[in-house]
Scaffold this active site. Sequence first.
Site, PDB file in Angstrom:
ATOM      1  N   GLN A  26       0.797  -1.221   0.000  1.00 30.95           N
ATOM      2  CA  GLN A  26       0.000   0.000   0.000  1.00 30.95           C
ATOM      3  C   GLN A  26       0.836   1.281   0.000  1.00 30.95           C
ATOM      4  OE1 GLN A  26      -2.658  -1.708   3.319  1.00 30.95           O
ATOM      5  NE2 GLN A  26      -4.087  -0.490   2.116  1.00 30.95           N
ATOM      6  N   HIS A  46      -2.399  -4.755 -12.564  1.00 29.78           N
ATOM      7  CA  HIS A  46      -1.849  -4.491 -13.899  1.00 29.78           C
ATOM      8  C   HIS A  46      -2.711  -5.034 -15.025  1.00 29.78           C
ATOM      9  CE1 HIS A  46       2.567  -3.918 -12.363  1.00 29.78           C
ATOM     10  NE2 HIS A  46       1.783  -2.895 -12.097  1.00 29.78           N
ATOM     11  N   ASP A  59       2.204   0.614  -7.964  1.00 29.13           N
ATOM     12  CA  ASP A  59       3.542   0.704  -8.574  1.00 29.13           C
ATOM     13  C   ASP A  59       4.410   1.766  -7.895  1.00 29.13           C
ATOM     14  OD1 ASP A  59       2.553  -1.137 -10.311  1.00 29.13           O
ATOM     15  OD2 ASP A  59       2.784   0.077 -12.128  1.00 29.13           O
ATOM     16  N   ARG A  84       3.971  -0.136  13.117  1.00 33.80           N
ATOM     17  CA  ARG A  84       3.638  -1.440  12.548  1.00 33.80           C
ATOM     18  C   ARG A  84       3.703  -1.332  11.033  1.00 33.80           C
ATOM     19  NH1 ARG A  84      -1.967  -3.914  11.009  1.00 33.80           N
ATOM     20  NH2 ARG A  84      -1.244  -5.953  10.368  1.00 33.80           N
ATOM     21  N   HIS A 127       1.170  -9.161   4.626  1.00 34.22           N
ATOM     22  CA  HIS A 127       0.025  -8.262   4.467  1.00 34.22           C
ATOM     23  C   HIS A 127      -0.376  -8.298   2.999  1.00 34.22           C
ATOM     24  CE1 HIS A 127      -2.140  -4.715   6.535  1.00 34.22           C
ATOM     25  NE2 HIS A 127      -2.735  -4.884   5.357  1.00 34.22           N
ATOM     26  N   ASN A 171      -1.811 -10.741   8.395  1.00 35.42           N
ATOM     27  CA  ASN A 171      -2.792  -9.687   8.564  1.00 35.42           C
ATOM     28  C   ASN A 171      -4.145 -10.122   8.012  1.00 35.42           C
ATOM     29  OD1 ASN A 171      -3.593  -6.793   9.084  1.00 35.42           O
ATOM     30  ND2 ASN A 171      -4.124  -6.996   6.916  1.00 35.42           N
ATOM     31  N   GLU A 172      -5.144 -10.183   8.864  1.00 30.82           N
ATOM     32  CA  GLU A 172      -6.537 -10.349   8.459  1.00 30.82           C
ATOM     33  C   GLU A 172      -6.809 -11.476   7.473  1.00 30.82           C
ATOM     34  OE1 GLU A 172      -8.428  -6.823   7.036  1.00 30.82           O
ATOM     35  OE2 GLU A 172      -8.139  -5.764   8.910  1.00 30.82           O
ATOM     36  N   ASN A 314      -7.622  -6.014  14.573  1.00 30.77           N
ATOM     37  CA  ASN A 314      -8.005  -4.875  13.740  1.00 30.77           C
ATOM     38  C   ASN A 314      -9.497  -4.649  13.905  1.00 30.77           C
ATOM     39  OD1 ASN A 314      -5.400  -4.968  12.825  1.00 30.77           O
ATOM     40  ND2 ASN A 314      -5.900  -5.508  10.715  1.00 30.77           N
ATOM     41  N   TYR A 316     -12.684  -2.057  12.964  1.00 27.06           N
ATOM     42  CA  TYR A 316     -13.205  -0.916  12.205  1.00 27.06           C
ATOM     43  C   TYR A 316     -14.682  -0.637  12.472  1.00 27.06           C
ATOM     44  CZ  TYR A 316      -8.939  -0.705   9.444  1.00 27.06           C
ATOM     45  OH  TYR A 316      -7.640  -0.555   9.058  1.00 27.06           O
ATOM     46  N   GLU A 381      -4.996  -2.148  14.097  1.00 28.22           N
ATOM     47  CA  GLU A 381      -5.615  -1.241  13.123  1.00 28.22           C
ATOM     48  C   GLU A 381      -6.943  -0.765  13.680  1.00 28.22           C
ATOM     49  OE1 GLU A 381      -6.050  -2.488   9.001  1.00 28.22           O
ATOM     50  OE2 GLU A 381      -4.140  -3.562   9.105  1.00 28.22           O
TER      51      GLU A 381
HETATM   52  C1  PNW Z   1      -7.894  -3.612   6.436  1.00 26.67           C
HETATM   53  N1  PNW Z   1     -14.182  -5.021   6.171  1.00 26.67           N
HETATM   54  O1  PNW Z   1      -8.748  -4.207   5.520  1.00 26.67           O
HETATM   55  C2  PNW Z   1      -6.483  -3.874   5.941  1.00 26.67           C
HETATM   56  O2  PNW Z   1      -5.672  -4.549   6.881  1.00 26.67           O
HETATM   57  C3  PNW Z   1      -5.789  -2.664   5.418  1.00 26.67           C
HETATM   58  O3  PNW Z   1      -4.742  -3.046   4.556  1.00 26.67           O
HETATM   59  C4  PNW Z   1      -6.800  -1.756   4.765  1.00 26.67           C
HETATM   60  O4  PNW Z   1      -6.202  -0.702   4.092  1.00 26.67           O
HETATM   61  C5  PNW Z   1      -7.723  -1.262   5.860  1.00 26.67           C
HETATM   62  O5  PNW Z   1      -8.263  -2.308   6.611  1.00 26.67           O
HETATM   63  C6  PNW Z   1      -8.855  -0.386   5.349  1.00 26.67           C
HETATM   64  O6  PNW Z   1      -9.676  -1.083   4.471  1.00 26.67           O
HETATM   65  C7  PNW Z   1     -10.104  -4.348   5.739  1.00 26.67           C
HETATM   66  O7  PNW Z   1     -14.900  -5.136   5.132  1.00 26.67           O
HETATM   67  C8  PNW Z   1     -10.903  -4.528   4.622  1.00 26.67           C
HETATM   68  O8  PNW Z   1     -14.699  -5.094   7.316  1.00 26.67           O
HETATM   69  C9  PNW Z   1     -12.252  -4.759   4.764  1.00 26.67           C
HETATM   70  C10 PNW Z   1     -12.804  -4.804   6.030  1.00 26.67           C
HETATM   71  C11 PNW Z   1     -12.008  -4.622   7.154  1.00 26.67           C
HETATM   72  C12 PNW Z   1     -10.669  -4.387   7.001  1.00 26.67           C
END
Ligand code: PNW
Length: 476
Positions: A26, A46, A59, A84, A127, A171-172, A314, A316, A381
């Site tokens: 990223q 790509h 890129d 991190r 990741h 990661n995830e 993580n 969100y 995260e």
């Molecule tokens: C994470 N959801 O992805 C990733 O670890 C990161 O690389 C990413 O940039 C960031 O969160 C923001 O998207 C997720 O749908 C993607 O719940 C989707 C979900 C959660 C985290």
Amino acid sequence: LNFAIFAEIYNFPSNFVWGAASASYQIEGAWNVDGRIPSIWDTASHKNNSSVVDGSTGDDAAMSYYYYEKDIQALKDIGFKTYRFSIAWPRVLTKTNQVNQAGIDYYSKLIDRLKEEEIKPMVTMYHWDLPQYLQDLGGWTNPAIVKYFEHYADTLYKHFGDRVKEWITFNEPATFCDGGYSWGWHAPEIRTEKQIGGYLCSHHILLAHGAAYHLYKNKYFADQQGKVGICLNTGYSFPANENVTDEHVDRAMHFGLGRYANPIYSVDGDYPRVMREAIDQKSTDEGRRWSRLPHFTTAQVESLHGAADFLALNYYTSSLIQPYSHLGWNPADSDSEIHSFHDDNWKRSSSSWLVSVPEGLYHLLLWIKDNYNNPLVYITENGWSDLPMTIEDDGRVEYLREHLAAMSRAITDGCRVETYTVWSLTDNFEWMRGYTERFGIYAINFTDPERKRIPKNSVDLMKQVVRDNFVEVEKD
Ligand code: PNW
């Protein structure tokens, strides 16, 4: 109007560690230099008519391969004590599994510079940038990958373990296993019937994590004295109404988080029983000779059980849930038979999947404490998206305030959270959303050749939190 008078204060323990997070593909750019081999995200971004909404790629991205000093400066300006970041597998090993010295040198330099500034490196090994040649062998659906990952982990411990004391294997997996191998909306964009590919992926991820964990304990721990964990993502599942029971909530949590967490962190190990039974039964009903959810051997169950020194989480967003049986219709073909959706009142970000539910973080941390015997947790995260170049990022400031307050309450209630790294240090390539949604606390204009890191208002918030070790939240 004096804000402080109308604010509530939430404190953090004195040894709490603050920082920011990022990921190699990223931010780094430099996709084809110094011996880096192609990854599945190069392939996905790509190709003609790629699924990346704005047709962009990683890129160049934030050009952190060249401008890592700017990242370090950005961390320093806030006073963050941990960073991190992830290492790109395609940078450090060749197709024949020889060391690519230029790749090693890059990360070595980055780690040394962080340490000079007294910022602890916390390293994610994977990741999402899988070397393409491994995907050509089936990627995470091929059990052979466990050995490749173990060798990759060995390479990282060997070259960086003298300086890196916090390792995150994956990661995830919940995002990339089903995204990449069930639904096909993430690299390598493979769709399989009824999550067969996603379940194979999660199975091999768990075995690869276990292999990397035990390798560290057996070969490196005595010298290096570090910790190894895995990074899992989940929301909390709130009952949509009074007819939804605790059992439904636990079922939703076990199909989401438990699929990855139970084999490692639960009291008995192995996959959650509700999941095992449901998928075995459905597989039989579908006329299959064996279950879509692979089985661990007894030795594998024992080896994975307890194979982590911390849980990287993580967080969100969260959902409301309702079982299909209450709905009388099938909103989606899912093994859990739980429908999840958002409350219309929850604040929306620039990402369709991301709504603000701070209370979910509090409940999730308590659920983890109760179900996994109160493990050490790092929040690796947590963050909010807005549109490009939103410097006055008041939505993010409010999101972060409320989530930090929720975390503080969970700590007060006994959860062992010791680190928080905000997603993300800078704006970056947001996977299939390209550069259309921005998560950074520093903005980047991606047409600026210097990729200047421009502080958003949330930088001021994080400075205050790091300085005072408390956060203020406006009272209603
Ligand atoms: C994470 N959801 O992805 C990733 O670890 C990161 O690389 C990413 O940039 C960031 O969160 C923001 O998207 C997720 O749908 C993607 O719940 C989707 C979900 C959660 C985290």
